[in-house]
Design a protein around this motif. Sequence first.
Motif, PDB file in Angstrom:
ATOM      1  N   LEU A   1       0.806  -1.218   0.000  1.00 57.11           N
ATOM      2  CA  LEU A   1       0.000   0.000   0.000  1.00 57.11           C
ATOM      3  C   LEU A   1       0.844   1.275   0.000  1.00 57.11           C
ATOM      4  O   LEU A   1       0.353   2.345  -0.344  1.00 57.11           O
ATOM      5  CB  LEU A   1      -0.916   0.015   1.225  1.00 57.11           C
ATOM      6  N   ARG A   2       2.109   1.152   0.361  1.00 52.77           N
ATOM      7  CA  ARG A   2       2.965   2.328   0.551  1.00 52.77           C
ATOM      8  C   ARG A   2       3.003   3.257  -0.672  1.00 52.77           C
ATOM      9  O   ARG A   2       2.913   4.485  -0.522  1.00 52.77           O
ATOM     10  CB  ARG A   2       4.374   1.882   0.945  1.00 52.77           C
ATOM     11  N   PRO A   3       3.118   2.739  -1.917  1.00 50.00           N
ATOM     12  CA  PRO A   3       3.186   3.670  -3.057  1.00 50.00           C
ATOM     13  C   PRO A   3       1.832   4.233  -3.484  1.00 50.00           C
ATOM     14  O   PRO A   3       1.777   5.057  -4.393  1.00 50.00           O
ATOM     15  CB  PRO A   3       3.792   2.808  -4.176  1.00 50.00           C
ATOM     16  N   ILE A   4       0.727   3.803  -2.844  1.00 50.29           N
ATOM     17  CA  ILE A   4      -0.614   4.233  -3.258  1.00 50.29           C
ATOM     18  C   ILE A   4      -1.109   5.317  -2.310  1.00 50.29           C
ATOM     19  O   ILE A   4      -1.298   5.066  -1.117  1.00 50.29           O
ATOM     20  CB  ILE A   4      -1.598   3.042  -3.267  1.00 50.29           C
ATOM     21  N   HIS A   5      -1.359   6.503  -2.832  1.00 46.93           N
ATOM     22  CA  HIS A   5      -1.825   7.605  -1.996  1.00 46.93           C
ATOM     23  C   HIS A   5      -3.342   7.680  -1.945  1.00 46.93           C
ATOM     24  O   HIS A   5      -3.913   8.126  -0.953  1.00 46.93           O
ATOM     25  CB  HIS A   5      -1.238   8.930  -2.501  1.00 46.93           C
ATOM     26  N   ASP A   6      -3.991   7.246  -3.009  1.00 47.22           N
ATOM     27  CA  ASP A   6      -5.451   7.328  -3.088  1.00 47.22           C
ATOM     28  C   ASP A   6      -6.021   5.912  -3.170  1.00 47.22           C
ATOM     29  O   ASP A   6      -5.745   5.167  -4.108  1.00 47.22           O
ATOM     30  CB  ASP A   6      -5.854   8.137  -4.329  1.00 47.22           C
ATOM     31  N   LEU A   7      -6.820   5.539  -2.171  1.00 40.96           N
ATOM     32  CA  LEU A   7      -7.397   4.194  -2.114  1.00 40.96           C
ATOM     33  C   LEU A   7      -8.801   4.124  -2.719  1.00 40.96           C
ATOM     34  O   LEU A   7      -9.456   3.082  -2.644  1.00 40.96           O
ATOM     35  CB  LEU A   7      -7.477   3.721  -0.657  1.00 40.96           C
ATOM     36  N   ASN A   8      -9.266   5.202  -3.336  1.00 35.31           N
ATOM     37  CA  ASN A   8     -10.676   5.286  -3.703  1.00 35.31           C
ATOM     38  C   ASN A   8     -11.075   4.492  -4.937  1.00 35.31           C
ATOM     39  O   ASN A   8     -12.257   4.211  -5.113  1.00 35.31           O
ATOM     40  CB  ASN A   8     -11.085   6.754  -3.884  1.00 35.31           C
ATOM     41  N   ASP A   9     -10.129   4.152  -5.813  1.00 37.75           N
ATOM     42  CA  ASP A   9     -10.499   3.339  -6.979  1.00 37.75           C
ATOM     43  C   ASP A   9     -10.491   1.875  -6.561  1.00 37.75           C
ATOM     44  O   ASP A   9      -9.489   1.169  -6.654  1.00 37.75           O
ATOM     45  CB  ASP A   9      -9.516   3.584  -8.132  1.00 37.75           C
ATOM     46  N   ALA A  10     -11.641   1.411  -6.070  1.00 33.46           N
ATOM     47  CA  ALA A  10     -11.729   0.100  -5.422  1.00 33.46           C
ATOM     48  C   ALA A  10     -11.406  -1.055  -6.360  1.00 33.46           C
ATOM     49  O   ALA A  10     -10.715  -2.003  -5.980  1.00 33.46           O
ATOM     50  CB  ALA A  10     -13.128  -0.094  -4.834  1.00 33.46           C
ATOM     51  N   SER A  11     -11.879  -0.998  -7.599  1.00 34.94           N
ATOM     52  CA  SER A  11     -11.672  -2.128  -8.515  1.00 34.94           C
ATOM     53  C   SER A  11     -10.205  -2.275  -8.892  1.00 34.94           C
ATOM     54  O   SER A  11      -9.662  -3.382  -8.923  1.00 34.94           O
ATOM     55  CB  SER A  11     -12.534  -1.957  -9.773  1.00 34.94           C
ATOM     56  N   ILE A  12      -9.526  -1.152  -9.160  1.00 30.20           N
ATOM     57  CA  ILE A  12      -8.102  -1.211  -9.508  1.00 30.20           C
ATOM     58  C   ILE A  12      -7.277  -1.641  -8.291  1.00 30.20           C
ATOM     59  O   ILE A  12      -6.360  -2.459  -8.397  1.00 30.20           O
ATOM     60  CB  ILE A  12      -7.622   0.158 -10.036  1.00 30.20           C
ATOM     61  N   LEU A  13      -7.629  -1.107  -7.113  1.00 33.07           N
ATOM     62  CA  LEU A  13      -6.922  -1.489  -5.890  1.00 33.07           C
ATOM     63  C   LEU A  13      -7.097  -2.977  -5.606  1.00 33.07           C
ATOM     64  O   LEU A  13      -6.138  -3.665  -5.234  1.00 33.07           O
ATOM     65  CB  LEU A  13      -7.437  -0.668  -4.706  1.00 33.07           C
ATOM     66  N   CYS A  14      -8.315  -3.480  -5.823  1.00 35.14           N
ATOM     67  CA  CYS A  14      -8.579  -4.908  -5.587  1.00 35.14           C
ATOM     68  C   CYS A  14      -7.739  -5.780  -6.507  1.00 35.14           C
ATOM     69  O   CYS A  14      -7.162  -6.781  -6.075  1.00 35.14           O
ATOM     70  CB  CYS A  14     -10.072  -5.194  -5.795  1.00 35.14           C
TER      71      CYS A  14
END
Length: 530
Positions: free
Chosen positions: A379-392
């Motif tokens: 998770l460290r390089p990700i600042h925005d967690l809001n795009d749920a499908s891409i994050l998943c």
Amino acid sequence: MVMIDQYIFGGFVASLFAFVLLYSLRRRTIGKTKGGASKAATASIDECVTSPAADGGSKAESGGDADVIIVGAGVAGAALAYTLGKEGRRVRVIERDLTEPDRIVGELLQPGGYLKLIELGLEDCLSNIDAQRVFGYALYKDGKDTKLSYPLEKFDSDVSGRSFHNGRFIQRMREKASTVANVRIEQGTVTSLLEENGTVKGVQYKTKKGEEITAYAPLTVVCDGCFSNLRRSLCTPEVENPSCFVGLILENCDLPHANHGHVVLGDPSPILFYPISSTEIRCLVDVPGQKVPSIASGEMANYLKTVVAPQIPPQLYNSFIAAIEKGNIRTMPNRSMPANPHPTPGALLMGDAFNMRHPLTGGGMTVALSDIVLLRDLLRPIHDLNDASILCKYLESFYTLRKPVASTINTLAGALYKVFCASPDPARNEMRRACFDYLSLGGVCSNGPISLLSGLNPSPLSLFLHFFSVAVFGVGRLLLPFPSPQRVWLGARLLSGASGIIFPIIKAEGVRQMFFPATVPAYYRSPPVN
């Protein structure tokens, strides 16, 4: 013609590899010895996912003031909250009961888990709780014993296992997490996950006062323990209950081998002892099956006195009987559950809610802390967690990357428990004797397995080879000095039985993910571009 068991062929193939490894390693060990350089080393609850639109009963809403909601503040939840909070995430933790837990498991942290604790900056949570250092194990069988020390020579002097009261450790972890400004811990019972178009948006929970609240966050991490009421919506749980632990606390006595866990290969199953404070020793008696003798009727006390007590080391006998007489006997079902997640946008499973193994080897906290280190780094390089499908899609790599460590510890726990249990089958009992004698050889024969158990070398291939080295060692003893047809057949059954123990566990863990994770496409997933 006698039909050969389906596992024999696989067992013979595996045993060839194990024999080559064992032969070369023993030669190296013997060479070191000659040179003078060798060293001693729950209740079932209906699970549901509720849509916010259908939630007519909630009385309050909490907006998106958190980046991550964590369900549960046990070891995994509290450690994750502190870790993500230190990474700058706004974390909201919802825990059913914030009073100090009183459990009889989760009291031994292996050295590999302690190293992860250091990596997370949480090692000071072991201060001021009278935690005891653990340097290895003592193994007992039929009046004989052998000491197996952790191979800690390459580490700082502070690195070792730790044993303690589980509740004290958890409270220290919660206190540590609460010191982070952007971590908020509150008491409440999460009743459901909130889903919208296949994406988890948050949770619905009841406060201590009974108020129903909905809380939203881009990522919800469920780590509400072995009795999780939310896991079914995020994975396919296949929970096994091989046995129960009966817990006692022994006082006013010393272990035969100080600062070591003690494992008695009893009949019908293992008995464990380890210190949990400077004055207390935890005893866990494994009782196979899901039913245990009744405590209320006195049946349990009678069982412990007549069946268990005669098998324990004499130095502990009087304190063991005194603990039974005191009457504070506790039970806890032992559970195992392979990780079988449904990748779900907006949600993630961790801890015992996600993956369990028999607690014989004390590997649960090591797996959980290792998972937290991995998730933090992902998770460290990700600042925005809001795009749920891409994050998943990206976090599917978590399930692959965790496999070598988690599967090694899980497989070892399941295999050792089956090997350590007594059996009416002569081949299984021969495997049990071979395991004890193999570990008693010392050198690589003890250092290798104890490195696996301690989490210092969680290598699936090393586990596989050592397991079949034990089997080959057992067969070799049967065939020397002169093999008879009966001994050849018993050796074949021993190999078959060994294969029947380990192959189903490996299959459940996932052969490809365990041994060849780099062949899984998710292994190479890159973080989303912000």
